[in-house]
Design a protein around this motif. Sequence first.
Motif, PDB file in Angstrom:
ATOM      1  N   HIS A 124       0.773  -1.154   0.165  1.00  0.00           N
ATOM      2  CA  HIS A 124      -0.006   0.012  -0.053  1.00  0.00           C
ATOM      3  C   HIS A 124       0.951   1.289  -0.065  1.00  0.00           C
ATOM      4  O   HIS A 124       0.362   2.362  -0.345  1.00  0.00           O
ATOM      5  N   LYS A 125       2.085   1.108   0.537  1.00  0.00           N
ATOM      6  CA  LYS A 125       2.950   2.293   0.514  1.00  0.00           C
ATOM      7  C   LYS A 125       3.453   2.791  -0.860  1.00  0.00           C
ATOM      8  O   LYS A 125       3.718   3.974  -1.027  1.00  0.00           O
ATOM      9  N   PHE A 126       3.178   2.011  -1.834  1.00  0.00           N
ATOM     10  CA  PHE A 126       3.785   2.194  -3.297  1.00  0.00           C
ATOM     11  C   PHE A 126       2.574   2.230  -4.256  1.00  0.00           C
ATOM     12  O   PHE A 126       3.044   2.641  -5.369  1.00  0.00           O
ATOM     13  N   ASP A 127       1.506   2.118  -3.677  1.00  0.00           N
ATOM     14  CA  ASP A 127       0.303   2.076  -4.938  1.00  0.00           C
ATOM     15  C   ASP A 127       0.163   3.365  -5.478  1.00  0.00           C
ATOM     16  O   ASP A 127      -0.190   3.441  -6.676  1.00  0.00           O
ATOM     17  N   GLY A 128       0.422   4.517  -4.782  1.00  0.00           N
ATOM     18  CA  GLY A 128      -0.136   5.957  -5.324  1.00  0.00           C
ATOM     19  C   GLY A 128       1.394   6.362  -5.929  1.00  0.00           C
ATOM     20  O   GLY A 128       1.265   7.485  -6.410  1.00  0.00           O
ATOM     21  N   ILE A 129       2.435   5.750  -5.906  1.00  0.00           N
ATOM     22  CA  ILE A 129       3.515   6.203  -6.668  1.00  0.00           C
ATOM     23  C   ILE A 129       3.510   6.031  -8.053  1.00  0.00           C
ATOM     24  O   ILE A 129       3.474   4.995  -8.844  1.00  0.00           O
ATOM     25  N   LYS A 130       3.438   7.424  -8.926  1.00  0.00           N
ATOM     26  CA  LYS A 130       3.447   7.327 -10.227  1.00  0.00           C
ATOM     27  C   LYS A 130       5.077   7.880 -11.199  1.00  0.00           C
ATOM     28  O   LYS A 130       5.031   7.726 -12.179  1.00  0.00           O
ATOM     29  N   ASN A 131       5.649   8.569 -10.219  1.00  0.00           N
ATOM     30  CA  ASN A 131       6.708   9.221 -10.793  1.00  0.00           C
ATOM     31  C   ASN A 131       7.943   9.714  -9.853  1.00  0.00           C
ATOM     32  O   ASN A 131       7.743   9.112  -8.567  1.00  0.00           O
ATOM     33  N   LEU A 132       8.988  10.287 -10.300  1.00  0.00           N
ATOM     34  CA  LEU A 132       9.971  10.480  -9.387  1.00  0.00           C
ATOM     35  C   LEU A 132       9.912  11.083  -8.117  1.00  0.00           C
ATOM     36  O   LEU A 132      10.439  10.987  -7.097  1.00  0.00           O
ATOM     37  N   GLU A 133       8.948  12.355  -8.525  1.00  0.00           N
ATOM     38  CA  GLU A 133       8.626  13.071  -7.154  1.00  0.00           C
ATOM     39  C   GLU A 133       7.810  11.971  -6.180  1.00  0.00           C
ATOM     40  O   GLU A 133       8.030  12.287  -4.989  1.00  0.00           O
ATOM     41  N   ASP A 134       6.976  11.305  -6.736  1.00  0.00           N
ATOM     42  CA  ASP A 134       6.181  10.466  -5.581  1.00  0.00           C
ATOM     43  C   ASP A 134       7.167   9.492  -5.112  1.00  0.00           C
ATOM     44  O   ASP A 134       6.846   9.102  -3.917  1.00  0.00           O
ATOM     45  N   LEU A 135       8.328   8.982  -5.622  1.00  0.00           N
ATOM     46  CA  LEU A 135       9.324   8.054  -5.174  1.00  0.00           C
ATOM     47  C   LEU A 135       9.881   8.674  -4.215  1.00  0.00           C
ATOM     48  O   LEU A 135      10.478   7.743  -3.301  1.00  0.00           O
ATOM     49  N   LYS A 136      10.125   9.852  -3.874  1.00  0.00           N
ATOM     50  CA  LYS A 136      10.980  10.474  -2.827  1.00  0.00           C
ATOM     51  C   LYS A 136      10.188  10.355  -1.430  1.00  0.00           C
ATOM     52  O   LYS A 136      10.841  10.680  -0.620  1.00  0.00           O
ATOM     53  N   ARG A 137       8.922   9.909  -1.552  1.00  0.00           N
ATOM     54  CA  ARG A 137       8.344   9.881  -0.195  1.00  0.00           C
ATOM     55  C   ARG A 137       8.558   8.736   0.346  1.00  0.00           C
ATOM     56  O   ARG A 137       8.507   8.519   1.662  1.00  0.00           O
ATOM     57  N   VAL A 138       9.214   7.518  -0.138  1.00  0.00           N
ATOM     58  CA  VAL A 138       9.876   6.414   0.658  1.00  0.00           C
ATOM     59  C   VAL A 138      11.172   6.369   0.658  1.00  0.00           C
ATOM     60  O   VAL A 138      12.018   7.064  -0.185  1.00  0.00           O
ATOM     61  N   SER A 139      11.739   5.444   1.569  1.00  0.00           N
ATOM     62  CA  SER A 139      13.118   5.403   1.775  1.00  0.00           C
ATOM     63  C   SER A 139      13.497   4.141   1.206  1.00  0.00           C
ATOM     64  O   SER A 139      12.976   2.962   1.195  1.00  0.00           O
ATOM     65  N   LEU A 140      14.884   4.462   0.646  1.00  0.00           N
ATOM     66  CA  LEU A 140      15.663   3.025  -0.209  1.00  0.00           C
ATOM     67  C   LEU A 140      16.818   2.712   0.565  1.00  0.00           C
ATOM     68  O   LEU A 140      17.537   3.514   0.659  1.00  0.00           O
ATOM     69  N   GLY A 174      13.089  -5.447   9.182  1.00  0.00           N
ATOM     70  CA  GLY A 174      12.802  -4.636  10.389  1.00  0.00           C
ATOM     71  C   GLY A 174      12.286  -3.385  10.136  1.00  0.00           C
ATOM     72  O   GLY A 174      12.064  -2.444  11.340  1.00  0.00           O
ATOM     73  N   GLU A 175      12.154  -2.953   8.716  1.00  0.00           N
ATOM     74  CA  GLU A 175      11.296  -1.771   8.583  1.00  0.00           C
ATOM     75  C   GLU A 175      12.285  -0.607   8.569  1.00  0.00           C
ATOM     76  O   GLU A 175      11.580   0.453   8.992  1.00  0.00           O
ATOM     77  N   ARG A 176      13.386  -0.575   8.700  1.00  0.00           N
ATOM     78  CA  ARG A 176      14.144   0.613   8.858  1.00  0.00           C
ATOM     79  C   ARG A 176      14.265   1.321   7.634  1.00  0.00           C
ATOM     80  O   ARG A 176      14.774   2.617   7.908  1.00  0.00           O
ATOM     81  N   PHE A 177      13.857   0.784   6.664  1.00  0.00           N
ATOM     82  CA  PHE A 177      13.715   1.552   5.233  1.00  0.00           C
ATOM     83  C   PHE A 177      12.323   0.911   4.637  1.00  0.00           C
ATOM     84  O   PHE A 177      12.145  -0.041   5.145  1.00  0.00           O
ATOM     85  N   ASP A 178      12.089   1.290   3.642  1.00  0.00           N
ATOM     86  CA  ASP A 178      10.849   1.016   2.900  1.00  0.00           C
ATOM     87  C   ASP A 178      11.090  -0.023   1.876  1.00  0.00           C
ATOM     88  O   ASP A 178      10.262  -0.949   1.480  1.00  0.00           O
ATOM     89  N   ALA A 179      12.109   0.274   1.242  1.00  0.00           N
ATOM     90  CA  ALA A 179      12.285  -0.657  -0.119  1.00  0.00           C
ATOM     91  C   ALA A 179      13.553  -1.010  -0.378  1.00  0.00           C
ATOM     92  O   ALA A 179      14.708   0.039  -0.066  1.00  0.00           O
ATOM     93  N   PHE A 180      14.173  -1.958  -1.098  1.00  0.00           N
ATOM     94  CA  PHE A 180      15.537  -2.307  -1.397  1.00  0.00           C
ATOM     95  C   PHE A 180      15.764  -2.470  -3.071  1.00  0.00           C
ATOM     96  O   PHE A 180      15.233  -3.523  -3.458  1.00  0.00           O
ATOM     97  N   PRO A 181      15.976  -1.510  -3.719  1.00  0.00           N
ATOM     98  CA  PRO A 181      16.025  -1.564  -5.225  1.00  0.00           C
ATOM     99  C   PRO A 181      16.952  -2.773  -5.593  1.00  0.00           C
ATOM    100  O   PRO A 181      17.965  -2.717  -5.440  1.00  0.00           O
ATOM    101  N   ARG A 182      16.496  -3.578  -6.388  1.00  0.00           N
ATOM    102  CA  ARG A 182      17.313  -4.878  -6.735  1.00  0.00           C
ATOM    103  C   ARG A 182      17.097  -4.751  -8.340  1.00  0.00           C
ATOM    104  O   ARG A 182      16.420  -4.434  -9.058  1.00  0.00           O
ATOM    105  N   GLY A 183      18.263  -5.379  -8.903  1.00  0.00           N
ATOM    106  CA  GLY A 183      18.440  -5.712 -10.479  1.00  0.00           C
ATOM    107  C   GLY A 183      16.988  -6.611 -10.695  1.00  0.00           C
ATOM    108  O   GLY A 183      16.722  -7.275  -9.997  1.00  0.00           O
TER     109      GLY A 183
END
Length: 293
Positions: A124-140, A174-183
């Motif tokens: 649900h944290k990612f369902d509203g993300i559509k662009n780069l500005e939206d992506l800045k709301r979550v931690s990676l 442990g939810e220390r950040f929201d997502a881990f970008p992977r290939g």
Amino acid sequence: MSQIYKTFRSQSTMCGLLLFLLCFSLEAGAKPLRVVEGSNSIETYARGLLTLVLSKLPEKYEIEQTIAGNSEERMVSMLMDNQLDVVWYATTNDLEERLQPIRICIYRGLLGYRVLMIKKGTQHKFDGIKNLEDLKRVSLGQGRFWADTNVLTANHLNVVKVLKYEGLFYMLDGERFDAFPRGAHEPWSEMQRYPKLALDVEQNLLISYTNPFYFFVNKSNTKLAAEIERGLRIAIEDGSFDEYFFNDPTVQDVMAKANLKNRSLIKLDNPGLPKKTPVDDASLWFDPYSFTE
């Protein structure tokens, strides 16, 4: 007459032997190319593609896995010292200054596509993300010294930097950040290695930036660089490059699981991309949105 026959037969035998030795020496005279040992998916893929490329050339080469795998810096130093002949890495300005790149991406740009590994139950944290500005709301989460980290921070994303690769999975759990970008080829096998952690793959987003993965040779080895490029271009033109790429188990895994073409694409700038990257040559790059099975 008997003596003449014996002499003729002896000479014929000698000629046959010489012909055999000549053929053997030609085969044995294949030029050896020293590469790194290793059995992970990228090493296996790169060696297989190099074998295909070399088979397109009139001059014969033989790949020798004579060097044990080590750090990238160590391998680069060995190539510069002519202890290795070919290596393969994601390119950087530093690498292109020290080595000779063959500027045809061996993974056709696939390694520049990223999906997000997330904590189970947090889609649900990612369902509203559509662009780069939206992506800045979550931690990676990212490795502190990774090249990818520089790309993310240059695009002003919220990055949590971690020293140890293994720690990223536990911190995500442990939810220390929201997502881990992977290939796009990585998260499913990684999650299998950590079955006790509550991890998942985000369903809708695809992050991309140009991230070429090249063969490199010594700066002075211009002949080998030209030969490898020639073989690559022949393989592109005759379709064997595509056939090899799409039949690779890792690539097939991506196509089966990542659902790339139905994801929303968010493009990032890569400020460290070398200026000579052939970004405008569409024949060299994979486009997940035009891919049809």
